[in-house]
Structures are given as C-alpha cells and as structure tokens.
Design an enzyme around this catalytic site. Structure first.
Site, PDB file in Angstrom:
ATOM      1  N   HIS A 130       0.868  -1.186   0.000  1.00 47.99           N
ATOM      2  CA  HIS A 130       0.000   0.000   0.000  1.00 47.99           C
ATOM      3  C   HIS A 130       0.906   1.238   0.000  1.00 47.99           C
ATOM      4  O   HIS A 130       1.989   1.210   0.585  1.00 47.99           O
ATOM      5  CB  HIS A 130      -0.843   0.086   1.285  1.00 47.99           C
ATOM      6  CG  HIS A 130      -2.037  -0.817   1.342  1.00 47.99           C
ATOM      7  ND1 HIS A 130      -2.399  -1.474   2.509  1.00 47.99           N
ATOM      8  CD2 HIS A 130      -2.973  -1.136   0.418  1.00 47.99           C
ATOM      9  CE1 HIS A 130      -3.506  -2.164   2.283  1.00 47.99           C
ATOM     10  NE2 HIS A 130      -3.874  -1.974   1.023  1.00 47.99           N
ATOM     11  N   CYS A 190      -1.822   2.630   9.332  1.00 47.59           N
ATOM     12  CA  CYS A 190      -2.820   1.642   8.920  1.00 47.59           C
ATOM     13  C   CYS A 190      -3.964   1.534   9.912  1.00 47.59           C
ATOM     14  O   CYS A 190      -5.072   1.150   9.559  1.00 47.59           O
ATOM     15  CB  CYS A 190      -2.199   0.248   8.816  1.00 47.59           C
ATOM     16  SG  CYS A 190      -0.862   0.087   7.675  1.00 47.59           S
TER      17      CYS A 190
HETATM   18  N1  ARG Z   1      -3.209  -7.418   7.172  1.00 50.28           N
HETATM   19  C1  ARG Z   1      -3.700  -6.246   6.511  1.00 50.28           C
HETATM   20  C2  ARG Z   1      -3.754  -6.476   5.016  1.00 50.28           C
HETATM   21  O1  ARG Z   1      -2.843  -7.069   4.493  1.00 50.28           O
HETATM   22  C3  ARG Z   1      -2.871  -5.057   6.844  1.00 50.28           C
HETATM   23  C4  ARG Z   1      -3.421  -3.788   6.269  1.00 50.28           C
HETATM   24  C5  ARG Z   1      -2.573  -2.593   6.562  1.00 50.28           C
HETATM   25  N2  ARG Z   1      -3.194  -1.428   6.135  1.00 50.28           N
HETATM   26  C6  ARG Z   1      -2.607  -0.419   5.472  1.00 50.28           C
HETATM   27  N3  ARG Z   1      -3.264   0.677   5.296  1.00 50.28           N
HETATM   28  N4  ARG Z   1      -1.383  -0.532   4.969  1.00 50.28           N
HETATM   29  O2  ARG Z   1      -4.668  -6.073   4.324  1.00 50.28           O
END
Ligand code: ARG
Length: 264
Positions: A165, A258
C-alpha cells in the site's frame, strides 16, 4: 482549523489467521494483551497530539478490521468505500459502509471490478488525488475516484509485494515534506510526486520498520518504533516526533497509519 478527528477500530479480535501480504505468517502468535496495550498507547498519543478518536466496534470475523485506513476515501462529507482485493477482507466493506451511513456521511461505491483499499493507497491532497496502484488497488479505481471527486490524479505504480500500500512506503507532513522508500516504487525517484512534496528518502532498514507508516496530527508525527533513523531528520524540520510501538500489528503488515483514518 477545527479539531482533527480520526477513526480507529479496537483490536479485541485481532490475529494473524491468513496471509495476504508477505508480512503475515498464518498462525503467528499474536500477544493480544500486548496488542491492546499498544493500540491504546497509539490512541492516547493521537489524543495527546490534539485529535479526537472515534472507534468502530470490533468484529469477531474480521481480524483486519483494526486497519481502518483501508475503509475508504473521504472528501468532506462524501465517502467511497473500499473494494478489497482479497475475499478475506471483503466482509469489512459492509461494516464500514454502515458506520459511515450511521455517522451521516454520503456513502457511495465504486464499480465492484475496480479494487481499491482506501487510505492505504490514496488520499485527497488539495485539488489532487494522490495514490498508488499495482499491488492492492487498481489504476482504474484511482482514475474513477479522481473523476468522481473532481480531483487531478497524481498516481504512481508500486513495485514490491512487501510494500503493498502507498501508506507502507510514503507519508507526507504538515509542512509539505514527505518521506518515502524509493525501492517500493517503479519510479525510484517518485518524480510524479516531486511537484507536490519535498521528498526525503528513507533507508531499507527504516522501510522495514514501517517508518513511513507514521500518523500525522498537525505538527506531530507518530512513528511505530524508536529504531528509525529518519526521525532525526523529521525533528530537524521543526516537527515533533513521538513513538507508539505497534510491533504486534507489524505481524499483519500494518503499523500506526494503517490503524487510523482521518475523518477531516
Ligand atoms: N493485514 C492487513 C492487510 O494485508 C494489513 C493492512 C494494513 N493497512 C494499510 N493501510 N497498509 O490487508
């Protein structure tokens, strides 16, 4: 300016039971008491920095609901809800949709074949939609959102599954500076962003601590660990740094940013 408000979701059911990014090892032992303490520590640090925290109730079936950044994208009172890439998280869409509706937002959806993971991959910056695609979110989704919100898209392609992300490898501050991990982007120099931000690269070691996944509340930057070299550089810019250790959440590939989405 009115007080900053952010949305979080408490970690009562947080665990790592599936793997949808390289940080996640299914069955990894999460110390839930520690995770709750770390989450409360982050919430407290955000409140001390002057923001109000609203909380979405946790849900037994959705361990990743704690990562509210992925709920959607907000512009004023309008929200576009995420279309998660992986089935494991799709049930969260209804939960967030209900929360935003109950809190009197105008809630809409983007076409279901466009994958989009909220503040994880995009945010509104003045008249621009700043975003990334290529791992979780689709380019088409970002272009759709830019048109819907009448923003100019400034979007880049991600290069690595590990930095899946935008918020895992980029964060901007109140003074127009931004930190980023060059290797996470197809264009290592991130030239598409250089018109909008004064870019500061972070090291691989900082990137692996999820240094860029810091929460920004006005002039305070909340980093996920003390072991981050770029903290000094950020302080030298006149910003205040704080640390909220969220090591249990790194097991799921997420850190401070996150766990939060700004509502205004
Ligand atoms: N375990 C989650 C996923 O892989 C973590 C999300 C983290 N969120 C973020 N905004 N980077 O989707």
């Amino acid at each position: 300016m009115s007080q900053k408000i952010v949305l979080m979701s408490s970690p009562e059911y947080f665990k790592v039971e599936y793997a949808i990014n390289p940080w996640m090892v299914p069955g990894t032992n999460v110390d839930l008491e520690l995770a709750k303490n770390q989450w409360n520590g982050l919430k407290r640090t955000i409140e001390e920095a002057g923001a109000e925290v609203k909380v979405v109730p946790p849900n037994e079936n959705h361990p990743d609901l704690v990562f509210t950044a992925n709920s959607g994208i907000i512009k004023g009172n309008d929200v576009l809800i995420a279309n998660f890439k992986f089935e494991e998280r799709r049930g969260e869409e209804e939960i967030y949709l209900k929360w935003f509706e109950e809190n009197e937002y105008n809630v809409s959806r983007i076409p279901s074949d466009y994958k989009f993971e909220g503040r994880g991959d995009a945010f509104v910056y003045g008249d621009y939609l700043v975003g990334s695609y290529g791992v979780r979110s689709d380019k088409e989704a970002l272009l759709y959102i830019a048109e819907h919100f009448e923003l100019e898209p400034v979007i880049v392609e991600l290069a690595q599954e590990k930095f899946y992300h935008l918020d895992t490898c980029f964060q901007h501050f109140s003074n127009g500076h931004a930190i980023f991990y060059p290797e996470a982007f197809k264009d290592n120099s991130l030239s598409a962003f250089s018109e909008l931000f004064e870019l500061i690269p972070v090291s691989e070691s900082d990137a692996n601590e999820l240094a860029c996944n810091a929460v920004v509340i006005e002039d305070t930057v909340i980093f996920p660990s003390e072991n981050i070299d770029v903290i000094k550089a950020v302080e030298n810019l006149g910003l205040t740094s704080k640390v909220a250790n969220v090591s249990e959440f790194l097991k799921s590939g997420g850190a401070c940013q996150c766990l939060v989405i700004a509502l205004n």
